[in-house]
Design a protein around this motif. Structure first.
Motif, PDB file in Angstrom:
ATOM      1  N   GLY A 160      -2.498  -9.095  -4.844  1.00 35.43           N
ATOM      2  CA  GLY A 160      -1.369  -8.746  -3.993  1.00 35.43           C
ATOM      3  C   GLY A 160      -1.745  -8.245  -2.620  1.00 35.43           C
ATOM      4  N   ALA A 161      -3.037  -8.310  -2.242  1.00 34.56           N
ATOM      5  CA  ALA A 161      -3.478  -7.806  -0.935  1.00 34.56           C
ATOM      6  C   ALA A 161      -3.715  -8.942   0.061  1.00 34.56           C
ATOM      7  CB  ALA A 161      -4.762  -6.990  -1.083  1.00 34.56           C
ATOM      8  N   GLY A 162      -3.372 -10.173  -0.317  1.00 27.50           N
ATOM      9  CA  GLY A 162      -3.573 -11.314   0.572  1.00 27.50           C
ATOM     10  C   GLY A 162      -2.333 -11.631   1.377  1.00 27.50           C
ATOM     11  N   PRO A 163      -2.172 -12.896   1.802  1.00 26.59           N
ATOM     12  CA  PRO A 163      -1.003 -13.282   2.598  1.00 26.59           C
ATOM     13  C   PRO A 163       0.316 -13.023   1.884  1.00 26.59           C
ATOM     14  CG  PRO A 163      -2.685 -14.993   2.675  1.00 26.59           C
ATOM     15  CD  PRO A 163      -3.126 -14.013   1.638  1.00 26.59           C
ATOM     16  N   VAL A 164       0.317 -13.133   0.562  1.00 23.81           N
ATOM     17  CA  VAL A 164       1.512 -12.843  -0.230  1.00 23.81           C
ATOM     18  C   VAL A 164       1.276 -11.538  -0.986  1.00 23.81           C
ATOM     19  CG1 VAL A 164       2.960 -13.594  -2.135  1.00 23.81           C
ATOM     20  CG2 VAL A 164       2.179 -15.256  -0.437  1.00 23.81           C
ATOM     21  N   GLY A 213       0.793  -1.227   0.000  1.00 24.33           N
ATOM     22  CA  GLY A 213       0.000   0.000   0.000  1.00 24.33           C
ATOM     23  C   GLY A 213       0.819   1.267   0.000  1.00 24.33           C
ATOM     24  N   ILE A 214       0.463   2.158   0.911  1.00 23.58           N
ATOM     25  CA  ILE A 214       1.075   3.484   0.967  1.00 23.58           C
ATOM     26  C   ILE A 214       2.557   3.419   1.295  1.00 23.58           C
ATOM     27  CG2 ILE A 214       0.693   4.014   3.412  1.00 23.58           C
ATOM     28  CD1 ILE A 214      -0.128   6.342   0.451  1.00 23.58           C
ATOM     29  N   ALA A 215       3.014   2.315   1.901  1.00 26.07           N
ATOM     30  CA  ALA A 215       4.434   2.163   2.205  1.00 26.07           C
ATOM     31  C   ALA A 215       5.267   2.136   0.930  1.00 26.07           C
ATOM     32  CB  ALA A 215       4.670   0.893   3.016  1.00 26.07           C
ATOM     33  N   GLN A 216       4.683   1.669  -0.175  1.00 25.41           N
ATOM     34  CA  GLN A 216       5.416   1.684  -1.436  1.00 25.41           C
ATOM     35  C   GLN A 216       5.694   3.112  -1.885  1.00 25.41           C
ATOM     36  OE1 GLN A 216       3.759  -0.844  -4.503  1.00 25.41           O
ATOM     37  NE2 GLN A 216       3.315  -2.504  -3.074  1.00 25.41           N
ATOM     38  N   GLU A 217       4.768   4.014  -1.612  1.00 28.58           N
ATOM     39  CA  GLU A 217       4.994   5.416  -1.956  1.00 28.58           C
ATOM     40  C   GLU A 217       6.125   6.008  -1.116  1.00 28.58           C
ATOM     41  OE1 GLU A 217       4.870   9.212  -3.561  1.00 28.58           O
ATOM     42  OE2 GLU A 217       4.195   7.274  -4.330  1.00 28.58           O
ATOM     43  N   ALA A 265     -10.577  -7.237  -1.496  1.00 24.34           N
ATOM     44  CA  ALA A 265      -9.191  -6.840  -1.268  1.00 24.34           C
ATOM     45  C   ALA A 265      -8.953  -5.381  -1.650  1.00 24.34           C
ATOM     46  CB  ALA A 265      -8.255  -7.742  -2.063  1.00 24.34           C
ATOM     47  N   ALA A 266      -9.654  -4.917  -2.696  1.00 30.12           N
ATOM     48  CA  ALA A 266      -9.438  -3.543  -3.178  1.00 30.12           C
ATOM     49  C   ALA A 266     -10.337  -2.526  -2.501  1.00 30.12           C
ATOM     50  CB  ALA A 266      -9.664  -3.500  -4.685  1.00 30.12           C
ATOM     51  N   ALA A 267     -11.247  -2.983  -1.648  1.00 29.42           N
ATOM     52  CA  ALA A 267     -12.263  -2.077  -1.110  1.00 29.42           C
ATOM     53  C   ALA A 267     -11.786  -1.251   0.073  1.00 29.42           C
ATOM     54  CB  ALA A 267     -13.493  -2.886  -0.693  1.00 29.42           C
ATOM     55  N   GLU A 268     -10.607  -1.554   0.609  1.00 27.85           N
ATOM     56  CA  GLU A 268     -10.169  -0.871   1.818  1.00 27.85           C
ATOM     57  C   GLU A 268      -8.800  -0.235   1.626  1.00 27.85           C
ATOM     58  OE1 GLU A 268     -10.086  -1.724   6.622  1.00 27.85           O
ATOM     59  OE2 GLU A 268      -9.582  -3.336   5.263  1.00 27.85           O
ATOM     60  N   MET A 289      -1.016   9.217  12.227  1.00 27.69           N
ATOM     61  CA  MET A 289      -0.887   7.769  12.032  1.00 27.69           C
ATOM     62  C   MET A 289      -2.032   6.977  12.659  1.00 27.69           C
ATOM     63  SD  MET A 289       1.920   6.746  10.397  1.00 27.69           S
ATOM     64  CE  MET A 289       2.218   5.107  11.064  1.00 27.69           C
ATOM     65  N   ARG A 290      -2.849   7.599  13.473  1.00 29.39           N
ATOM     66  CA  ARG A 290      -3.784   6.892  14.346  1.00 29.39           C
ATOM     67  C   ARG A 290      -4.721   5.953  13.578  1.00 29.39           C
ATOM     68  NH1 ARG A 290      -8.805   8.106  15.791  1.00 29.39           N
ATOM     69  NH2 ARG A 290      -8.636  10.159  14.827  1.00 29.39           N
ATOM     70  N   GLU A 291      -5.452   6.468  12.612  1.00 31.99           N
ATOM     71  CA  GLU A 291      -6.430   5.634  11.904  1.00 31.99           C
ATOM     72  C   GLU A 291      -5.744   4.538  11.103  1.00 31.99           C
ATOM     73  OE1 GLU A 291      -9.317   7.690   9.625  1.00 31.99           O
ATOM     74  OE2 GLU A 291      -9.843   9.093  11.228  1.00 31.99           O
ATOM     75  N   TYR A 292      -4.610   4.849  10.518  1.00 28.24           N
ATOM     76  CA  TYR A 292      -3.867   3.868   9.737  1.00 28.24           C
ATOM     77  C   TYR A 292      -3.403   2.713  10.625  1.00 28.24           C
ATOM     78  CZ  TYR A 292       0.030   2.026   6.901  1.00 28.24           C
ATOM     79  OH  TYR A 292       0.896   1.219   6.206  1.00 28.24           O
TER      80      TYR A 292
END
Length: 403
Positions: free
Chosen positions: A91-95, A46-50, A380-383, A331-334
């Motif tokens: 790509g949003a699952g365990p792997v 997710g956002i960590a890639q940015e 997986a894409a909804a959140e 950072m709270r909600e994240y």
């Protein structure tokens, strides 16, 4: 501004990177005698890639990534019971899309901070806060003065214990224990993460390595809190050998490999919840302050995002009295979102009975069948991540140059 960071894993060097680019003077202290190679596979989601892109490190990360095809559940006889291909959950699952060895990611971050002072083989033994700074005592080095201190030293944080209180106030046992280590590969994994779930809530897992001759192994089991010596690896290995005696699949080879493993790591499955992440001039980052446990995942992502936000707030005006609360609020909600356990928690992940294991496998086969794949992808894409990265002016110059 002089900032001491305790912990040279992922969160600490990531924060040091941003602080140095903003003109601050970070020093990192690490208990280990040298950088730790190897380690388990972690993901950047997710956002960590940015954040990694803004650091200019995405090419280096992609060059060291470990492509995995997905997660496969394996029966005792070695046959596949169910599988979650990575593309099914986009790509949003365990792997995840980007999987990388913890040691490789740490090495990339260390290489990106050549102008940061690292104190290996030492630890903080005392903190004395004053109106002007923090007097820090070390186990080996002489006392030194810093403007701020950051605890980025994991679930069992020494900084948190010194500045916030006993571990029992913040660390919550979730009912399990796990070990990670490298062994000779007992089979060709063909890019798959493979898990054998045995009755009694036991996991035997294998993940690919860069070198196909080796595999990253996992032994995990459900249990109430147990007493063991956290510094005695041989005692921990003996405990695991007893727990997994008689388990099927490759368990005997995994246990034999564990006995000789030099990168063995064992710990409880726990979460960390700290209501206020700062006390005066001391602040917590990553697992030391917020950890959803290996069941929740996202620990590496939260560390990378947290480092960026904390550095950005500090670099804005240098006032920790404003920056620390702003960092936690941002950072709270994240953190709440990404610390949440998956549906069913440890009971679903590690069923206790053979019947429950078969039911879980049947559910996975059903949900990954063609009629349901589109539904899974939408879920997986909804959140999306519950955070929007700010553009901190003091950090902007680093966005366009790789170190």
């Amino acid at each position: 501004m002089k900032v001491l960071i305790s912990g040279a894993g992922i969160a600490g060097p990531a924060l040091a990177y941003w602080l140095r680019r903003a003109g601050l003077e970070p020093t990192v202290v690490e208990l280990a005698a040298a950088p730790r190679p190897g380690g388990q596979t972690v993901d950047i989601r997710g956002i960590a890639q940015e954040v990694v892109r803004r650091m200019g490190l995405m090419p280096a990360v992609k060059a060291r990534r470990l492509p995995e095809k997905g997660l496969a559940y394996i029966r005792a006889n070695g046959k596949q019971a169910a599988a979650l291909p990575a593309e099914v959950l986009d790509g949003a699952g365990p792997v995840a899309e980007i999987e990388i060895l913890r040691g490789d990611l740490s090495e990339i971050l260390l290489a990106a901070t050549p102008d940061v002072e690292y104190l290996y083989g030492d630890s903080v033994t005392g903190l004395t806060q004053t109106t002007d700074g923090v007097r820090v005592s070390f186990a080996t080095a002489a006392d030194r003065d810093f403007d701020l201190v950051v605890g980025a030293d994991g679930v069992h944080s020494r900084i948190r214990a010194l500045a916030f209180g006993p571990e029992a106030e913040f660390v919550r046992h979730l009912g399990g224990y796990g070990a990670y280590f490298t062994i000779p590969a007992p089979e060709d994994l063909d890019g798959w993460m493979k898990i054998h779930n045995a009755p009694g809530g036991r996991w035997v897992g294998l993940r690919p390595d860069h070198d196909p001759r080796f595999a990253r192994a996992l032994l995990s089991f459900r249990s109430p809190e147990i007493s063991y010596n956290r510094r005695d690896a041989e005692e921990q290995k003996a405990l695991l050998a007893r727990r997994f005696h008689g388990t099927g699949w490759h368990t005997r080879k995994v246990v034999d490999g564990m006995r000789a493993a030099e990168d063995f790591y064992f710990d409880s499955t726990s979460s960390v919840v700290v209501p206020e992440w700062s006390r005066g001039r001391v602040v917590l980052l990553g697992d030391a302050g917020y950890c959803g446990s290996p069941l929740a995942g996202h620990g590496t992502a939260m560390s990378l995002v947290g480092a960026y936000v904390l550095a950005g707030e500090l670099a804005a005006d240098g006032d920790h009295r404003r920056a620390f609360p702003a960092y936690q609020e941002g950072m709270r909600e994240y953190v709440v979102q990404r610390s949440a356990l998956p549906p069913g928690g440890i009971a679903m992940a590690m069923p206790m009975s053979a019947l429950a294991i078969r039911a879980r496998d049947l559910m996975i086969r059903t949900m990954t069948s063609r009629p349901f794949r589109g539904v899974l992808a939408k879920v997986a894409a909804a959140e999306p991540d519950a955070i929007e990265l700010r553009d901190y002016p003091a950090l902007t110059p680093a966005r366009h140059t790789a170190p």
